[in-house]
Motif scaffolding. Structure first.
Motif, PDB file in Angstrom:
ATOM      1  N   GLY A 266     -43.059  22.079  41.518  1.00  0.00           N
ATOM      2  CA  GLY A 266     -43.706  23.171  42.228  1.00  0.00           C
ATOM      3  C   GLY A 266     -44.255  24.203  41.263  1.00  0.00           C
ATOM      4  O   GLY A 266     -44.191  24.028  40.028  1.00  0.00           O
ATOM      5  N   PHE A 267     -44.782  25.293  41.803  1.00  0.00           N
ATOM      6  CA  PHE A 267     -45.454  26.308  40.988  1.00  0.00           C
ATOM      7  C   PHE A 267     -44.511  26.914  39.956  1.00  0.00           C
ATOM      8  O   PHE A 267     -44.841  26.971  38.766  1.00  0.00           O
ATOM      9  CB  PHE A 267     -46.012  27.408  41.902  1.00  0.00           C
ATOM     10  N   LEU A 268     -43.335  27.373  40.392  1.00  0.00           N
ATOM     11  CA  LEU A 268     -42.406  28.041  39.471  1.00  0.00           C
ATOM     12  C   LEU A 268     -41.873  27.074  38.430  1.00  0.00           C
ATOM     13  O   LEU A 268     -41.726  27.436  37.249  1.00  0.00           O
ATOM     14  CB  LEU A 268     -41.259  28.681  40.253  1.00  0.00           C
ATOM     15  N   ASP A 269     -41.567  25.834  38.842  1.00  0.00           N
ATOM     16  CA  ASP A 269     -41.083  24.832  37.895  1.00  0.00           C
ATOM     17  C   ASP A 269     -42.141  24.546  36.832  1.00  0.00           C
ATOM     18  O   ASP A 269     -41.824  24.443  35.640  1.00  0.00           O
ATOM     19  CB  ASP A 269     -40.729  23.546  38.645  1.00  0.00           C
ATOM     20  N   CYS A 270     -43.390  24.435  37.258  1.00  0.00           N
ATOM     21  CA  CYS A 270     -44.483  24.191  36.320  1.00  0.00           C
ATOM     22  C   CYS A 270     -44.640  25.359  35.352  1.00  0.00           C
ATOM     23  O   CYS A 270     -44.757  25.162  34.134  1.00  0.00           O
ATOM     24  CB  CYS A 270     -45.779  23.958  37.099  1.00  0.00           C
ATOM     25  N   ALA A 271     -44.646  26.583  35.867  1.00  0.00           N
ATOM     26  CA  ALA A 271     -44.808  27.764  35.008  1.00  0.00           C
ATOM     27  C   ALA A 271     -43.670  27.870  33.998  1.00  0.00           C
ATOM     28  O   ALA A 271     -43.903  28.178  32.814  1.00  0.00           O
ATOM     29  CB  ALA A 271     -44.868  29.023  35.876  1.00  0.00           C
ATOM     30  N   ARG A 272     -42.428  27.595  34.440  1.00  0.00           N
ATOM     31  CA  ARG A 272     -41.276  27.663  33.529  1.00  0.00           C
ATOM     32  C   ARG A 272     -41.390  26.631  32.407  1.00  0.00           C
ATOM     33  O   ARG A 272     -41.140  26.936  31.236  1.00  0.00           O
ATOM     34  CB  ARG A 272     -39.975  27.456  34.312  1.00  0.00           C
ATOM     35  N   LYS A 273     -41.753  25.391  32.771  1.00  0.00           N
ATOM     36  CA  LYS A 273     -41.840  24.332  31.756  1.00  0.00           C
ATOM     37  C   LYS A 273     -42.977  24.590  30.776  1.00  0.00           C
ATOM     38  O   LYS A 273     -42.842  24.317  29.575  1.00  0.00           O
ATOM     39  CB  LYS A 273     -42.012  22.977  32.436  1.00  0.00           C
ATOM     40  N   ILE A 274     -44.098  25.106  31.248  1.00  0.00           N
ATOM     41  CA  ILE A 274     -45.203  25.441  30.342  1.00  0.00           C
ATOM     42  C   ILE A 274     -44.757  26.517  29.358  1.00  0.00           C
ATOM     43  O   ILE A 274     -44.995  26.420  28.147  1.00  0.00           O
ATOM     44  CB  ILE A 274     -46.445  25.893  31.129  1.00  0.00           C
ATOM     45  N   TRP A 275     -44.100  27.556  29.877  1.00  0.00           N
ATOM     46  CA  TRP A 275     -43.631  28.659  29.033  1.00  0.00           C
ATOM     47  C   TRP A 275     -42.616  28.156  28.005  1.00  0.00           C
ATOM     48  O   TRP A 275     -42.684  28.488  26.821  1.00  0.00           O
ATOM     49  CB  TRP A 275     -43.000  29.735  29.903  1.00  0.00           C
ATOM     50  N   ARG A 276     -41.664  27.287  28.452  1.00  0.00           N
ATOM     51  CA  ARG A 276     -40.585  26.825  27.590  1.00  0.00           C
ATOM     52  C   ARG A 276     -41.077  25.838  26.527  1.00  0.00           C
ATOM     53  O   ARG A 276     -40.684  25.922  25.365  1.00  0.00           O
ATOM     54  CB  ARG A 276     -39.497  26.163  28.439  1.00  0.00           C
ATOM     55  N   HIS A 277     -41.930  24.900  26.918  1.00  0.00           N
ATOM     56  CA  HIS A 277     -42.318  23.821  26.014  1.00  0.00           C
ATOM     57  C   HIS A 277     -43.588  24.113  25.216  1.00  0.00           C
ATOM     58  O   HIS A 277     -43.784  23.532  24.144  1.00  0.00           O
ATOM     59  CB  HIS A 277     -42.521  22.529  26.806  1.00  0.00           C
ATOM     60  N   GLU A 278     -44.459  24.977  25.730  1.00  0.00           N
ATOM     61  CA  GLU A 278     -45.752  25.183  25.076  1.00  0.00           C
ATOM     62  C   GLU A 278     -46.023  26.633  24.699  1.00  0.00           C
ATOM     63  O   GLU A 278     -46.999  26.914  24.007  1.00  0.00           O
ATOM     64  CB  GLU A 278     -46.871  24.668  25.993  1.00  0.00           C
ATOM     65  N   GLY A 279     -45.190  27.542  25.204  1.00  0.00           N
ATOM     66  CA  GLY A 279     -45.357  28.944  24.854  1.00  0.00           C
ATOM     67  C   GLY A 279     -46.354  29.662  25.760  1.00  0.00           C
ATOM     68  O   GLY A 279     -47.130  29.020  26.484  1.00  0.00           O
ATOM     69  N   PRO A 280     -46.364  30.994  25.730  1.00  0.00           N
ATOM     70  CA  PRO A 280     -47.239  31.773  26.622  1.00  0.00           C
ATOM     71  C   PRO A 280     -48.726  31.532  26.391  1.00  0.00           C
ATOM     72  O   PRO A 280     -49.530  31.673  27.306  1.00  0.00           O
ATOM     73  CB  PRO A 280     -46.862  33.228  26.314  1.00  0.00           C
ATOM     74  N   SER A 281     -49.097  31.147  25.163  1.00  0.00           N
ATOM     75  CA  SER A 281     -50.526  30.922  24.890  1.00  0.00           C
ATOM     76  C   SER A 281     -51.082  29.751  25.699  1.00  0.00           C
ATOM     77  O   SER A 281     -52.301  29.656  25.903  1.00  0.00           O
ATOM     78  CB  SER A 281     -50.754  30.675  23.401  1.00  0.00           C
ATOM     79  N   ALA A 282     -50.216  28.859  26.173  1.00  0.00           N
ATOM     80  CA  ALA A 282     -50.679  27.703  26.961  1.00  0.00           C
ATOM     81  C   ALA A 282     -51.327  28.142  28.269  1.00  0.00           C
ATOM     82  O   ALA A 282     -52.156  27.415  28.820  1.00  0.00           O
ATOM     83  CB  ALA A 282     -49.510  26.762  27.248  1.00  0.00           C
ATOM     84  N   PHE A 283     -50.956  29.313  28.759  1.00  0.00           N
ATOM     85  CA  PHE A 283     -51.533  29.796  30.019  1.00  0.00           C
ATOM     86  C   PHE A 283     -52.995  30.222  29.844  1.00  0.00           C
ATOM     87  O   PHE A 283     -53.677  30.484  30.833  1.00  0.00           O
ATOM     88  CB  PHE A 283     -50.713  30.955  30.576  1.00  0.00           C
ATOM     89  N   LEU A 284     -53.445  30.303  28.595  1.00  0.00           N
ATOM     90  CA  LEU A 284     -54.846  30.638  28.343  1.00  0.00           C
ATOM     91  C   LEU A 284     -55.671  29.414  27.967  1.00  0.00           C
ATOM     92  O   LEU A 284     -56.835  29.542  27.579  1.00  0.00           O
ATOM     93  CB  LEU A 284     -54.942  31.689  27.236  1.00  0.00           C
ATOM     94  N   LYS A 285     -55.069  28.217  28.086  1.00  0.00           N
ATOM     95  CA  LYS A 285     -55.828  26.998  27.801  1.00  0.00           C
ATOM     96  C   LYS A 285     -57.049  26.918  28.708  1.00  0.00           C
ATOM     97  O   LYS A 285     -56.944  27.092  29.919  1.00  0.00           O
ATOM     98  CB  LYS A 285     -54.951  25.761  28.028  1.00  0.00           C
ATOM     99  N   GLY A 286     -58.185  26.634  28.115  1.00  0.00           N
ATOM    100  CA  GLY A 286     -59.402  26.479  28.904  1.00  0.00           C
ATOM    101  C   GLY A 286     -60.014  27.783  29.375  1.00  0.00           C
ATOM    102  O   GLY A 286     -61.012  27.767  30.103  1.00  0.00           O
TER     103      GLY A 286
END
Length: 322
Positions: A266-286
């Motif tokens: 789900g949304f929260l699970d996805c956001a947590r895993k992105i933050w944990r495994h790829e770091g906050p900069s991943a949210f600016l991909k693309g």
């Protein structure tokens, strides 16, 4: 001066024309955005937008950059029509005696427009993402197969596996409806709402105020180039602002995963895993690609919308014959 009555058919036609022109111009950049957002650390195939487009052309040909374009061109007309017409409708309903809308009311109108558009946006994005990301998944599997072959000393496999059939919008739609019903086409609805509603809340008030700065007089329209630049500026700012939600939405709507890539519940699970495994900069991909897509898309949309192409066409059709 009272607001003139909204011509809904004209708004729908203008929105559709703008969407078709805009999507045709910027679709390759949108494909790069989807592939950059979908790839996860450790499985990166593309270093940048230009790298993605070059590799796509080499492996899939020029028309590989337009994977999923048919879905967008089919559904972008109702999507853009609903978005633009709904914003005008809500602004009209919220205005009183032709007075300028306050900022909270402009944001409320944008919120209503963003909420209405997800009826079409969610299934359109769901299908488009599968088609756009198919080339990345296929290329990644090919690289993995070649690496395994090299590790075995170059020995040829006894039987080469047949290539997976290229997905089509119709086949994807049938599979989703058969396995999940209509809800299958609306996977990621929450993330789409969290992206599109804030986008509209930011975009429409910002565009209206930027566009108003270029009016020669209060009762006159802004020149077309002012509407274009205002649409570009407001669109790019709003696009970057909601990019984190767009990354999550893309990941949730990607049905196929590359090797060793995370899955999400789900949304929260996805956001947590992105933050944990790829770091906050991943949210600016693309984000850069998304700004390049949205800026001309909405600039073109606003020029078509404010030039009143549909009003002219409808006026010609309604002219009585001599």
């Amino acid at each position: 001066m009272a607001d003139k009555q909204i011509s809904l058919p004209a708004k729908l036609i203008n929105g559709g024309i703008a969407g078709l022109i805009g999507v045709t111009c910027v679709f390759p950049i949108d494909l790069a955005k989807t592939r950059l957002q979908s790839q996860q650390n450790g499985q990166r195939m593309y270093a940048s937008m230009s790298d993605c487009l070059i590799k796509t052309i080499r492996s899939e040909g020029y028309f590989g950059m337009y994977r999923g374009a048919a879905v967008n061109l089919t559904l972008v007309t109702p999507e853009k029509a609903i978005k633009l017409a709904a914003n005008d409708f809500f602004r009209h309903q919220l205005s009183k005696d032709g007075q300028k809308l306050t900022l909270p009311k402009e944001m409320l109108a944008g919120c209503g427009a963003g909420t209405c558009q997800v009826i079409v946006t969610t299934p359109m994005e769901m299908l488009k993402i599968q088609l756009q990301d198919a080339g990345r998944i296929a290329a990644q599997r090919k690289i993995l197969a070649e690496a395994q072959l090299a590790s075995q000393g170059g020995a040829q496999p006894s039987a080469e596996a047949p290539p997976a059939p290229r997905p089509t919008a119709m086949r994807l739609t049938r599979d989703l409806l058969r396995s999940h019903g209509i809800a299958g086409l609306y996977k990621g609805l929450g993330a789409t709402l969290l992206r599109d509603v804030p986008f509209s809340i930011v975009y429409f008030p910002l565009f209206a105020n930027l566009n108003q700065l270029g009016r020669p007089a209060p009762e006159e329209k802004s020149p077309f180039y002012v509407s274009f630049l205002a649409g570009c500026a407001a669109g790019s700012m709003a696009a970057v602002a909601v990019n984190p939600c767009d990354v999550v939405k893309t990941r949730l709507q990607s049905l196929q995963r590359g090797v060793n890539e995370d899955t999400y519940s789900g949304f929260l699970d996805c956001a947590r895993k992105i933050w944990r495994h790829e770091g906050p900069s991943a949210f600016l991909k693309g984000a850069y690609c998304r700004a390049l897509v949205i800026a001309p898309l909405f600039g073109i949309a606003q020029v078509v919308y404010f030039l009143g192409i549909a009003e002219t066409l409808l006026g010609l059709l309604q002219t009585p014959q001599a």
